[in-house]
Design an enzyme around this catalytic site. Structure first.
Site, PDB file in Angstrom:
ATOM      1  N   ARG A 212       0.813  -1.223   0.000  1.00 41.06           N
ATOM      2  CA  ARG A 212       0.000   0.000   0.000  1.00 41.06           C
ATOM      3  C   ARG A 212       0.847   1.274   0.000  1.00 41.06           C
ATOM      4  O   ARG A 212       0.296   2.378   0.001  1.00 41.06           O
ATOM      5  CB  ARG A 212      -0.966  -0.016   1.186  1.00 41.06           C
ATOM      6  CG  ARG A 212      -2.080  -1.039   1.005  1.00 41.06           C
ATOM      7  CD  ARG A 212      -3.280  -0.869   1.932  1.00 41.06           C
ATOM      8  NE  ARG A 212      -3.069  -0.064   3.115  1.00 41.06           N
ATOM      9  CZ  ARG A 212      -2.833  -0.536   4.342  1.00 41.06           C
ATOM     10  NH1 ARG A 212      -2.747  -1.826   4.548  1.00 41.06           N
ATOM     11  NH2 ARG A 212      -2.684   0.285   5.350  1.00 41.06           N
ATOM     12  N   ASN A 213       2.172   1.133   0.019  1.00 46.41           N
ATOM     13  CA  ASN A 213       3.023   2.326  -0.039  1.00 46.41           C
ATOM     14  C   ASN A 213       2.902   2.926  -1.434  1.00 46.41           C
ATOM     15  O   ASN A 213       2.924   2.218  -2.432  1.00 46.41           O
ATOM     16  CB  ASN A 213       4.479   1.961   0.273  1.00 46.41           C
ATOM     17  CG  ASN A 213       5.322   3.183   0.528  1.00 46.41           C
ATOM     18  OD1 ASN A 213       5.503   4.028  -0.355  1.00 46.41           O
ATOM     19  ND2 ASN A 213       5.855   3.291   1.728  1.00 46.41           N
ATOM     20  N   HIS A 214       2.775   4.234  -1.494  1.00 46.33           N
ATOM     21  CA  HIS A 214       2.575   4.930  -2.772  1.00 46.33           C
ATOM     22  C   HIS A 214       3.866   5.220  -3.522  1.00 46.33           C
ATOM     23  O   HIS A 214       3.816   5.786  -4.613  1.00 46.33           O
ATOM     24  CB  HIS A 214       1.844   6.254  -2.523  1.00 46.33           C
ATOM     25  CG  HIS A 214       0.397   6.095  -2.211  1.00 46.33           C
ATOM     26  ND1 HIS A 214      -0.298   6.973  -1.399  1.00 46.33           N
ATOM     27  CD2 HIS A 214      -0.508   5.166  -2.596  1.00 46.33           C
ATOM     28  CE1 HIS A 214      -1.554   6.594  -1.310  1.00 46.33           C
ATOM     29  NE2 HIS A 214      -1.710   5.496  -2.017  1.00 46.33           N
TER      30      HIS A 214
END
Length: 176
Positions: free
Chosen positions: A46-48
């Site tokens: 979920r890290n952008h």
């Protein structure tokens, strides 16, 4: 080590990903638990971070490509990756839980890679740790005085901001 009823763990960060042609360095604080377990920068799904990089330069394969391909993509843009901290004590992944921070050797890095012109901090904690733990030593050694600094919203899923909102600020990378 037990402190105040909870265990803290000594963590070691990842080595720098950088090339002789790198002009920009993106600095995080310390990789989160998922990234450390995978031994990958920005390894949390979920890290952008990777979607931001691909959105800025708009080329290549989607972020689901192999980790080595993502690193090569960053390096092709002249972007190196590292963290301010070489090690710390932290339970979990939150920057707020960092204890006993130990900075990476930026004098050595800048001696080896004098082409670095811009440093972007991936979040305010990375900037604060750098300004407290690294910058005084650099200035004392008169290293990196030409570097321009900028702070971007953290790409972490803990930073409650949409990818599109983060991208507004992260586009500065493409202008560097």
């Amino acid at each position: 080590m037990e402190t105040a009823g909870h265990a803290e763990y000594r963590l070691q960060g990842l080595p720098p990903v950088i090339h002789a042609s790198s002009r920009t360095l993106i600095l995080g604080s310390m990789p989160g638990a998922v990234s450390l377990s995978k031994q990958e920068y920005y390894g949390h799904p979920r890290n952008h971070f990777w979607p931001l990089l691909y959105a800025i330069w708009g080329e290549g394969s989607p972020p689901e490509t192999a980790y080595r391909d993502r690193l090569d993509f960053a390096l092709e843009q002249g972007v190196g990756l590292w963290d301010v901290l070489a090690g710390c004590e932290r339970e979990g992944s939150l920057d707020a839980d960092i204890r006993k921070p130990e900075a990476n050797d930026f004098i050595l890095l800048l001696n080896e890679y004098p082409t670095i012109e811009r440093v972007f901090f991936n979040g305010k904690t990375a900037e604060q740790l750098y300004r407290k733990q690294v910058l005084p030593q650099l200035l004392k050694q008169e290293k990196g005085t030409h570097i321009k600094y900028d702070t971007l919203p953290s790409s972490s899923p803990a930073r409650a901001m949409s990818l599109q909102d983060k991208l507004v600020d992260w586009r500065k990378l493409g202008d560097a």
